[in-house]
Design an enzyme around this catalytic site. Structure first.
Site, PDB file in Angstrom:
ATOM      1  N   ASP A 106     -66.386 -39.457 -19.954  1.00  0.00           N
ATOM      2  CA  ASP A 106     -66.827 -40.061 -21.160  1.00  0.00           C
ATOM      3  C   ASP A 106     -67.792 -41.444 -20.845  1.00  0.00           C
ATOM      4  OD1 ASP A 106     -65.050 -38.288 -22.684  1.00  0.00           O
ATOM      5  OD2 ASP A 106     -63.621 -40.031 -22.710  1.00  0.00           O
TER       6      ASP A 106
HETATM    7  N1  URA Z   1     -60.162 -37.651 -20.170  1.00  0.00           N
HETATM    8  C1  URA Z   1     -60.750 -38.704 -21.036  1.00  0.00           C
HETATM    9  O1  URA Z   1     -60.153 -38.893 -22.057  1.00  0.00           O
HETATM   10  N2  URA Z   1     -62.019 -39.116 -20.796  1.00  0.00           N
HETATM   11  C2  URA Z   1     -62.683 -38.767 -19.636  1.00  0.00           C
HETATM   12  O2  URA Z   1     -63.925 -39.444 -19.361  1.00  0.00           O
HETATM   13  C3  URA Z   1     -62.196 -37.941 -18.717  1.00  0.00           C
HETATM   14  C4  URA Z   1     -60.936 -37.272 -19.054  1.00  0.00           C
END
Ligand code: URA
Length: 243
Positions: A106
Site C-alpha cells: 500500500d
Molecule cells: N497488507 C496490507 O494491508 N497492506 C500492505 O501493504 C501489505 C499487506
C-alpha cells in the site's frame, strides 16, 4: 552486457564464488564455446558465450534484482498519474530496462520491495500455489491477545466473505499501542490491515520485513536500495524449483 571475465560471469549466477570458479577452471570442468576453459580471467561476451559446468549448460544472470526499502507515500506501481512511484526512486537506466515491483505494498506501507525484470521469478514468488511467506511488522491500536493469535492460526473469514489461509500473529510488545509480527502465505488486497481491523486492532503503521528467503537489509533507510547479493540470488533461485 559488455565482455566480462569468466569467473565474474559464472559467479554472477550466485551458484559459485569467484574462487570456486577458478578451481573449477583449474580442474578442467568449465567449457566455454565448446572448448575447455584455460583461464578464469579470459573475457567473454555475456550475450554470446555458451558456458557449461560439468557438462551442464549454465544460464547467466541477464536480469536485474533490486531490494528497495519502500518509503511511505510512494506507489508500488510502474507508472501512475496520481503520484510518485517506486521506479522514480531508482536511476533511469532501471526503468528503461523494464523493471517492475514484485507484488504491491500500500502507499502508506514501508519495507521490503523486490524489483526485477525477471518475470519467471516474479511469477514464482507471487503464485498463490507456492504460499511464499511474507512477514510484516505492524503497530496497532489496542492489545492483541491469545484469542487474536488463535484466530489468525485457524484462518480468518473477513466480513466480505474473504477466507484467509492460516497465518501467524506474534505479539512483540503489548500496550495501548502494540507491535506485532504477522506472517502471511498469500497476499490479498490490504490483507494485514483487514485481518487486524477485523480483530478490533486497527493498523497505524505497517512495514514488510521479508518475502520468502529474502529479508530486508536493516542498513537500508526508507527510500534506499541495492542490488541483491549472490547468496540472496541463490536463495531466490531455490524458490524457482518446480513444486
Ligand atoms: N497488507 C496490507 O494491508 N497492506 C500492505 O501493504 C501489505 C499487506
Amino acid at each position: 552486457m559488455p565482455s566480462e571475465r569468466l569467473d565474474k560471469l559464472l559467479a554472477s549466477t550466485g551458484r559459485w564464488s569467484r574462487s570456486e570458479v577458478k578451481r573449477l577452471v583449474r580442474e578442467g570442468r568449465v567449457e566455454a564455446n565448446g572448448h575447455i576453459a584455460a583461464s578464469a580471467e579470459k573475457k567473454y561476451d555475456a550475450h554470446e558465450v555458451r558456458l557449461l559446468v560439468d557438462g551442464e549448460a549454465v544460464r547467466l544472470c541477464k536480469f536485474v534484482y533490486i531490494m528497495l526499502n519502500k518509503p511511505a507515500g510512494v506507489l508500488s506501481a510502474t507508472e501512475d498519474g496520481k503520484g510518485k512511484t517506486v521506479l522514480e526512486l531508482l536511476p533511469e537506466e532501471y526503468s528503461r530496462r523494464g523493471l517492475f515491483p514484485v507484488g504491491r505494498l500500500d502507499k502508506d506501507t514501508e519495507g521490503l520491495l523486490l524489483l526485477t525484470d525477471d518475470g519467471q521469478l516474479a511469477h514464482a514468488l507471487l503464485s498463490p500455489k507456492r504460499h511464499v511467506d511474507k512477514v510484516y511488522l505492524a503497530v496497532v491500536e489496542g492489545e492483541p491477545d491469545e484469542a487474536d493469535r488463535a484466530a489468525f492460526a485457524r484462518g480468518m473469514e473477513l466480513g466480505d466473505g474473504l477466507k484467509c489461509l492460516p497465518a501467524e500473529l506474534e505479539i512483540v510488545s503489548a500496550g495501548a499501542r502494540s507491535e506485532v509480527k504477522v506472517t502471511l502465505r498469500e497476499g490479498k488486497f490490504h490483507q494485514v490491515k483487514r485481518m487486524l481491523a477485523a480483530r478490533g486492532k486497527p493498523v497505524v503503521y505497517l512495514k514488510r520485513l521479508s518475502m520468502g528467503p529474502l529479508g530486508l537489509d536493516a542498513s537500508l533507510a526508507p527510500g534506499q536500495w541495492r542490488e541483491l547479493t549472490a547468496p540472496e540470488l541463490s536463495a531466490l533461485a531455490g524458490q524457482m524449483k518446480p513444486k
